[in-house]
Write an enzyme that holds these catalytic residues in place. Structure first.
Site, PDB file in Angstrom:
ATOM      1  N   MET A 161      26.846   1.170   7.388  1.00 17.23           N
ATOM      2  CA  MET A 161      27.461   0.793   8.650  1.00 17.23           C
ATOM      3  C   MET A 161      28.112  -0.570   8.519  1.00 17.23           C
ATOM      4  O   MET A 161      27.577  -1.470   7.856  1.00 17.23           O
ATOM      5  CB  MET A 161      26.385   0.754   9.737  1.00 17.23           C
ATOM      6  CG  MET A 161      26.832   0.217  11.072  1.00 17.23           C
ATOM      7  SD  MET A 161      25.560   0.440  12.337  1.00 17.23           S
ATOM      8  CE  MET A 161      25.754   2.194  12.658  1.00 17.23           C
ATOM      9  N   GLY A 193      19.291  -0.074  18.804  1.00 13.66           N
ATOM     10  CA  GLY A 193      20.255   0.866  18.260  1.00 13.66           C
ATOM     11  C   GLY A 193      20.896   0.308  17.001  1.00 13.66           C
ATOM     12  O   GLY A 193      20.876  -0.901  16.757  1.00 13.66           O
ATOM     13  N   CYS A 194      21.466   1.183  16.201  1.00 13.98           N
ATOM     14  CA  CYS A 194      22.030   0.743  14.918  1.00 13.98           C
ATOM     15  C   CYS A 194      23.261  -0.146  15.127  1.00 13.98           C
ATOM     16  O   CYS A 194      23.338  -1.256  14.575  1.00 13.98           O
ATOM     17  CB  CYS A 194      22.360   1.939  14.038  1.00 13.98           C
ATOM     18  SG  CYS A 194      23.347   3.238  14.825  1.00 13.98           S
ATOM     19  N   TYR A 195      24.221   0.307  15.924  1.00 14.20           N
ATOM     20  CA  TYR A 195      25.396  -0.528  16.197  1.00 14.20           C
ATOM     21  C   TYR A 195      25.021  -1.830  16.913  1.00 14.20           C
ATOM     22  O   TYR A 195      25.487  -2.908  16.536  1.00 14.20           O
ATOM     23  CB  TYR A 195      26.416   0.231  17.043  1.00 14.20           C
ATOM     24  CG  TYR A 195      27.129   1.380  16.374  1.00 14.20           C
ATOM     25  CD1 TYR A 195      28.011   1.166  15.311  1.00 14.20           C
ATOM     26  CD2 TYR A 195      26.958   2.682  16.821  1.00 14.20           C
ATOM     27  CE1 TYR A 195      28.688   2.224  14.719  1.00 14.20           C
ATOM     28  CE2 TYR A 195      27.634   3.749  16.234  1.00 14.20           C
ATOM     29  CZ  TYR A 195      28.497   3.509  15.177  1.00 14.20           C
ATOM     30  OH  TYR A 195      29.164   4.550  14.603  1.00 14.20           O
ATOM     31  N   THR A 199      22.384  -3.505  16.714  1.00  9.30           N
ATOM     32  CA  THR A 199      21.736  -4.417  15.775  1.00  9.30           C
ATOM     33  C   THR A 199      22.761  -5.347  15.142  1.00  9.30           C
ATOM     34  O   THR A 199      22.565  -6.567  15.082  1.00  9.30           O
ATOM     35  CB  THR A 199      20.985  -3.630  14.691  1.00  9.30           C
ATOM     36  OG1 THR A 199      19.885  -2.927  15.289  1.00  9.30           O
ATOM     37  CG2 THR A 199      20.449  -4.550  13.604  1.00  9.30           C
TER      38      THR A 199
END
Length: 307
Positions: free
Chosen positions: A203, A113-115, A117
């Site tokens: 992000m 997932g992006c977060y 990561t």
């Protein structure tokens, strides 16, 4: 040797960006379906089974259904959903943390997932090194561009330009938390406080630390040095040692597939802020999928990436 790649969910934001990174690359032959055929399960099943590599850019349940359609032991899968990120038999597709060999040899790879990561990149190496305790109650604050929420959230932000900040996951128990805990090697679930800002992409993920209260915690300098050593061989993850007065996410941010890490320490060394900056559609999604595809295909892991 040319390998065939089918992106199931190619019309979504992540799928479109993966296709852009693969465009013009002679190593891969991109299998595409018309709008009508991509809604036909028989056509999808045929594409899923004919391709050398499948990249799933689907909601969790649809991703599971797609995996169930694969009836051979040859097709290799990269799943961009959260369906398999802690599942047995699936390699976690963060090669810098889990190892390139694990990704290279896997039949099934779950894209991070992006977060997570950002969180895992910061915390996992330091816990492994014994510089941060595994049993600490960590907190993760994070903000992302709205593209990470898919078509519905993109439409909402673009229709309502008065939204300045959207905090969510307020009931806790966000689906990213098990992934963050498992792959950072933590004894307790971190408190995860995500938010969305009116920028299309970008992000920032932060983990604040009370170092003076933590058993056997390292100094800010030792934390930074450990991260620098851990990622020394990575062409994608970079640790920088500046101490800026501010960090900005800009609405004009171009696509980028790198991940930038910082350790910002108080002058007395008692507190620190671990900060990761990335593109939620880059290393947080599409860029990571292409990096994993490259590794699985035995190619330069940075091919097609924007670094």
């Amino acid at each position: 040797m040319t390998r065939s790649v089918f992106i199931d969910g190619a019309a979504g934001t992540t799928g479109l960006e993966i296709a852009q990174r693969l465009a013009g690359r002679p190593e891969f032959d991109l299998v595409t379906l018309s709008d009508e055929r991509r809604k036909d399960d028989a056509a999808r099943a045929e594409a899923l089974n004919d391709a050398d590599f499948v990249i799933l850019c689907l909601p969790d349940d649809a991703a599971k259904a797609a995996v169930g359609m694969i009836a051979n032991d040859r097709t290799r899968v990269i799943d961009a959903s959260s369906a398999y990120r802690t599942a047995p038999g699936w390699a976690y597709g963060f090669p810098e943390v889990t190892g390139r060999d694990a990704v290279a040899s896997a039949m099934r790879v779950s894209n991070p997932g992006c977060y997570p990561t950002g969180f895992i990149a910061l915390v996992a190496p330091l816990v492994r090194a014994g510089l941060l305790p595994a049993d600490w109650p960590y907190v993760c604050h994070a903000v992302s561009g709205y593209s990470g929420g898919g078509k519905a959230l993109i439409a909402r932000f673009e229709a309502d330009t008065d939204i300045a900040f959207r905090a969510y996951g307020l009931a806790l128990g966000h689906k990213h938390v098990p992934e963050m805990q498992a792959h950072a090697g933590l004894a307790h679930e971190p408190i995860f406080a995500p938010a969305v800002v009116p920028a299309h992409r970008g992000m920032l993920v932060e983990v604040p630390l009370h170092l003076s209260m933590m058993p056997s915690a390292g100094s800010p300098e030792s934390l930074r040095a450990a991260l620098t050593e851990f990622y020394a061989g990575s062409p994608v993850v970079k640790v920088v040692d500046d101490q800026p007065d501010e960090l900005l996410l800009r609405g004009s941010m171009p696509p980028v597939d790198s991940l930038i890490l910082r350790v910002l320490g108080a002058k007395d060394g008692k507190q620190a802020r671990l900060v990761a900056m990335l593109d939620n559609l880059g290393k947080g999604a599409s860029g990571a999928a292409v990096q994993n595809l490259n590794i699985m295909a035995g190619l330069d892991e940075t091919a097609g990436l924007r670094l």
